[in-house]
Write an enzyme that holds these catalytic residues in place. Structure first.
Site, PDB file in Angstrom:
ATOM      1  N   ASP A 127     -13.762  -4.236  -1.618  1.00  0.00           N
ATOM      2  CA  ASP A 127     -13.488  -4.270  -0.378  1.00  0.00           C
ATOM      3  C   ASP A 127     -14.957  -3.864   0.444  1.00  0.00           C
ATOM      4  O   ASP A 127     -15.512  -3.009   0.189  1.00  0.00           O
ATOM      5  CB  ASP A 127     -13.378  -2.918   0.568  1.00  0.00           C
ATOM      6  CG  ASP A 127     -11.797  -2.150  -0.501  1.00  0.00           C
ATOM      7  OD1 ASP A 127     -10.786  -3.424  -0.495  1.00  0.00           O
ATOM      8  OD2 ASP A 127     -11.290  -1.083  -0.352  1.00  0.00           O
TER       9      ASP A 127
ATOM     10  N   ASP B 187       0.857  -1.521   0.201  1.00  0.00           N
ATOM     11  CA  ASP B 187      -0.123   0.135   0.285  1.00  0.00           C
ATOM     12  C   ASP B 187       1.164   1.715  -0.244  1.00  0.00           C
ATOM     13  O   ASP B 187       2.073   1.662   0.966  1.00  0.00           O
ATOM     14  CB  ASP B 187      -0.884   0.203   1.177  1.00  0.00           C
ATOM     15  CG  ASP B 187      -1.893  -1.179   1.015  1.00  0.00           C
ATOM     16  OD1 ASP B 187      -2.693  -1.413   0.436  1.00  0.00           O
ATOM     17  OD2 ASP B 187      -2.613  -1.876   2.674  1.00  0.00           O
TER      18      ASP B 187
END
Length: 251
Positions: free
Chosen positions: A130, A11
């Site tokens: 998500d 990330d």
């Protein structure tokens, strides 16, 4: 039998690798290019590189970092964050990415998936989802988990595949960074609903968690971040363990 894949995730925020818990409390985890090279050398099958604030900041993923990673590694890698058009994908593939991941923009305009699959092929398009349980239903979130939608995880995954997505990357937001194991029940249900490879994300804490996500969750690949970034699990040792558990992996 196809081998199961181990996929470290980087990330990226402000050019650095970060990691948090449940998408919050981010802390620095190192230089993304150096980490990518180390993972490639340690036996990772693929990498995922996500510019986690590209969408919320309304900007594009940095092609320069993609170019540096491409020069540093010899394994396939997927890039995501802020991708909204054919031009965005072309730019990242030209920089060296093998696949791209779309999330928020595809939720807002599902036809984007068909456009990208038509131009580049389904094998190049990963639909990242998500989601977390809400009132006995798995709801999809966008903008890095900041905005809830009315979409159902399973319905959206099916729709995405019908539009041309070649893989599904499902992150259980409640498991993210928790190190309590993957959302195996939801993953297993998802595997029965889609006929493309399923990448599991969120919850890796121990080697048995990886075993369970393949056996119980029916995942094709297991993505993890902090357990690799902070040296809690060594990828070579993890693969030896999985092989001993009769899970097919590339050693």
């Amino acid at each position: 039998m196809l081998t199961k894949r181990i996929v470290p995730c980087l990330d990226i925020k402000n050019g650095r690798t970060v990691k948090g818990v449940c998408f919050e409390e981010l802390r620095d985890a190192g230089d993304p290019v150096a980490l990518a090279a180390a993972y490639a050398d340690s036996g990772a099958d693929e990498l995922v590189l996500l510019d986690i604030t590209a969408t919320s900041d309304r900007r594009k993923t940095w092609a320069s970092i993609v170019e540096e990673v491409a020069r540093a590694i010899h394994i396939p890698f997927t890039v995501g964050g802020g991708i909204e058009s054919v031009e965005d994908v072309y730019r990242l593939l030209r920089a060296g990415a093998d696949k791209v991941s779309v999330n928020s923009a595809a939720v807002r305009r599902p036809e984007l998936i068909r456009e990208l699959a038509t131009y580049f092929g389904s094998q190049c398009i990963v639909l990242a989802i998500d989601a977390k349980p809400l009132e006995n239903d798995w709801k999809v979130y966008i903008s890095g988990g900041r905005i809830a939608t009315d979409m159902n995880l399973f319905d959206w995954a099916e729709q995405g595949v019908s539009l041309g997505a070649g893989e599904i990357l499902f992150t259980s937001m409640g498991h993210d960074g928790s190190k309590t194991g993957y959302a195996n029940q939801a993953l297993s249900s998802l595997s029965q609903r889609v006929n493309v490879p399923l990448i599991a994300s969120g919850g890796a804490g121990t080697m048995p968690d990886f075993r369970d996500v393949f056996l119980e969750g029916k995942a094709d690949a297991a993505l993890a971040a902090s357990v690799f970034h902070y040296g809690e699990i060594n990828i070579k040792e993890l693969k030896k363990y999985l092989a001993q558990e009769n899970i097919p992996v590339r050693l």
